[in-house]
Enzyme design. Structure first.
Site, PDB file in Angstrom:
ATOM      1  N   ARG A 103       0.878  -1.173   0.000  1.00  0.00           N
ATOM      2  CA  ARG A 103       0.000   0.000   0.000  1.00  0.00           C
ATOM      3  C   ARG A 103       0.914   1.221   0.000  1.00  0.00           C
ATOM      4  O   ARG A 103       1.541   1.541   1.016  1.00  0.00           O
ATOM      5  CB  ARG A 103      -0.913  -0.019   1.224  1.00  0.00           C
ATOM      6  CG  ARG A 103      -1.868   1.165   1.333  1.00  0.00           C
ATOM      7  CD  ARG A 103      -2.731   1.036   2.600  1.00  0.00           C
ATOM      8  NE  ARG A 103      -3.475   2.247   2.872  1.00  0.00           N
ATOM      9  CZ  ARG A 103      -4.698   2.512   2.428  1.00  0.00           C
ATOM     10  NH1 ARG A 103      -5.313   1.629   1.652  1.00  0.00           N
ATOM     11  NH2 ARG A 103      -5.310   3.626   2.743  1.00  0.00           N
ATOM     12  N   HIS A 130      -6.635   1.588  -7.254  1.00  0.00           N
ATOM     13  CA  HIS A 130      -7.001   0.829  -6.048  1.00  0.00           C
ATOM     14  C   HIS A 130      -7.792  -0.400  -6.499  1.00  0.00           C
ATOM     15  O   HIS A 130      -8.989  -0.538  -6.226  1.00  0.00           O
ATOM     16  CB  HIS A 130      -7.841   1.711  -5.123  1.00  0.00           C
ATOM     17  CG  HIS A 130      -7.886   1.249  -3.706  1.00  0.00           C
ATOM     18  ND1 HIS A 130      -7.394   0.026  -3.303  1.00  0.00           N
ATOM     19  CD2 HIS A 130      -8.376   1.843  -2.579  1.00  0.00           C
ATOM     20  CE1 HIS A 130      -7.560  -0.114  -2.004  1.00  0.00           C
ATOM     21  NE2 HIS A 130      -8.148   0.967  -1.532  1.00  0.00           N
ATOM     22  N   GLN A 133      -9.929  -2.673  -3.953  1.00  0.00           N
ATOM     23  CA  GLN A 133     -11.165  -2.023  -3.526  1.00  0.00           C
ATOM     24  C   GLN A 133     -12.247  -2.174  -4.587  1.00  0.00           C
ATOM     25  O   GLN A 133     -13.386  -2.550  -4.291  1.00  0.00           O
ATOM     26  CB  GLN A 133     -10.908  -0.542  -3.261  1.00  0.00           C
ATOM     27  CG  GLN A 133     -12.149   0.263  -2.907  1.00  0.00           C
ATOM     28  CD  GLN A 133     -12.708  -0.080  -1.543  1.00  0.00           C
ATOM     29  OE1 GLN A 133     -11.999   0.006  -0.557  1.00  0.00           O
ATOM     30  NE2 GLN A 133     -13.976  -0.460  -1.486  1.00  0.00           N
ATOM     31  N   ASP A 225     -16.281   9.163  -2.629  1.00  0.00           N
ATOM     32  CA  ASP A 225     -15.064   9.029  -1.832  1.00  0.00           C
ATOM     33  C   ASP A 225     -14.754  10.398  -1.231  1.00  0.00           C
ATOM     34  O   ASP A 225     -15.394  11.404  -1.585  1.00  0.00           O
ATOM     35  CB  ASP A 225     -13.908   8.544  -2.724  1.00  0.00           C
ATOM     36  CG  ASP A 225     -12.674   8.123  -1.937  1.00  0.00           C
ATOM     37  OD1 ASP A 225     -12.733   8.075  -0.701  1.00  0.00           O
ATOM     38  OD2 ASP A 225     -11.635   7.860  -2.581  1.00  0.00           O
ATOM     39  N   CYS A 266     -15.896   3.924  -0.292  1.00  0.00           N
ATOM     40  CA  CYS A 266     -14.783   3.016  -0.002  1.00  0.00           C
ATOM     41  C   CYS A 266     -14.267   3.157   1.422  1.00  0.00           C
ATOM     42  O   CYS A 266     -13.566   2.272   1.910  1.00  0.00           O
ATOM     43  CB  CYS A 266     -13.649   3.237  -0.993  1.00  0.00           C
ATOM     44  SG  CYS A 266     -13.060   4.939  -1.063  1.00  0.00           S
ATOM     45  N   ARG A 294     -14.145  -6.657   1.221  1.00  0.00           N
ATOM     46  CA  ARG A 294     -12.706  -6.520   0.989  1.00  0.00           C
ATOM     47  C   ARG A 294     -12.005  -7.800   1.446  1.00  0.00           C
ATOM     48  O   ARG A 294     -11.090  -8.300   0.777  1.00  0.00           O
ATOM     49  CB  ARG A 294     -12.153  -5.310   1.763  1.00  0.00           C
ATOM     50  CG  ARG A 294     -12.557  -3.945   1.235  1.00  0.00           C
ATOM     51  CD  ARG A 294     -11.804  -3.566  -0.037  1.00  0.00           C
ATOM     52  NE  ARG A 294     -10.365  -3.543   0.177  1.00  0.00           N
ATOM     53  CZ  ARG A 294      -9.677  -2.522   0.714  1.00  0.00           C
ATOM     54  NH1 ARG A 294     -10.308  -1.432   1.120  1.00  0.00           N
ATOM     55  NH2 ARG A 294      -8.368  -2.579   0.828  1.00  0.00           N
TER      56      ARG A 294
END
Length: 312
Positions: A103, A130, A133, A225, A266, A294
């Site tokens: 990450r 991402h 996700q 987001d 998210c 997830r």
């Protein structure tokens, strides 16, 4: 054969749907406290330049539920590209571990790790994309009966890494994907062009617009987001707030979509900024379903990268 998972365009439509089917099966087993031990003895190295609740917990728990172990390597343990190069880190980790979950800030870091490493590398988030996700998000919609052929998804807000991954995977799946962003905040044109190429092959559609009415009307789900990320200054965050406020996901905006349209995020959310409490805590919200998924979708990605899907 083992492989990396670095970009959102890696999986074909058929492969994505097959992963959804397996994820559903394994998710049901977990609910019944049945765990698979296909990764007994396997170790994942988790390199985190950015803090995270969901990414860290789900990859760590995912390895545990598959019989393996995860080792967290945060900024205090590893200063990627500063204390040590990505090459040297990768060459060390490949001697001890079986897979790397990274990450990071720059996409180049995951690509450099993958190039140097003989073990698979998963992009758990970069500034560009991402993909994990987005895979969990489409799995959540699929669980709710929205397949690629009947899904219209609107992403509203900043055309960031989450928007890019949703757009690319949506185009591969054949969805009607709409990025609804203020002018100047659209997803990078190179990704829009790439998504349009996938949409031509899949029968999907990609729209980028600043017009809220055009972007939201007739959609099955609205996704948002945060408007400012951790790299934005306080001044930039204040400026963005005034620009993005008309794009807030509230009850009035949700009513433009189809009746019963889902609300998605998210996380982490800045409540009553990009999304109101009224929407996030409503029956139409599947925000926490996404967070749960997830775990299950990333297990599929771990297994696939390690060539262990067929062991389930």
């Amino acid at each position: 054969m083992t492989h990396d998972y670095l970009k959102s365009n890696f999986y074909t439509k058929d492969k994505i749907l097959s992963l959804f089917e397996v994820a559903k099966k394994v998710k049901n087993e977990v609910k019944q406290r049945q765990l698979r031990h296909v990764l007994d003895g396997y170790v994942s190295a988790m390199i985190f330049q950015k803090p995270s609740l969901r990414t860290r917990c789900t990859f760590d728990i995912g390895m545990y539920q598959l019989g393996g172990k995860a080792i967290y390597l945060g900024p205090s343990e590893i200063s990627l590209g500063v204390r040590e190069s990505a090459y040297d880190i990768a060459k060390n980790l490949e001697r001890w571990c079986d897979i790397i979950v990274a990450r990071v800030f720059a996409q180049k870091y995951v690509e450099d790790l993958a190039q140097a490493s003989s073990i698979p590398v998963i992009n758990a988030l970069s500034d560009d994309e991402h993909p994990c996700q987005a895979m969990a998000d489409y799995f959540t919609l699929w669980e709710n009966g929205l397949s690629s052929s009947n899904l219209a998804l609107a992403y509203i807000g900043d055309g960031n890494n989450v928007c890019v991954s949703l757009m690319l995977i949506g185009a591969i799946l054949g969805c009607d994907f709409r990025a609804v962003c203020p002018k100047g905040y659209e997803p990078d044109a190179k990704y829009v062009d790439e998504a349009n190429e996938y949409a031509k092959l899949s029968g999907g559609k990609v729209t980028v617009t600043s017009d809220i009415q055009e972007g939201i009307t007739g959609t099955d789900a609205i996704y948002t987001d945060t408007w400012a990320s951790m790299h934005h200054t306080e001044e930039e965050a204040r400026e963005r707030f005034s620009i993005f406020l008309p794009y807030q996901v509230n009850k009035k905006l949700l009513e433009i979509a189809k009746p019963g349209a889902f609300a998605m995020h998210c996380l982490p959310a800045h409540r009553n900024e990009e999304i109101t409490d009224e929407v996030m805590d409503s029956k139409q919200s599947i925000v926490f379903d996404e967070a749960e998924n997830r775990l299950h979708m990333q297990k599929m990605i771990l297994l696939d990268c390690l060539d262990k899907i067929d062991s389930l």
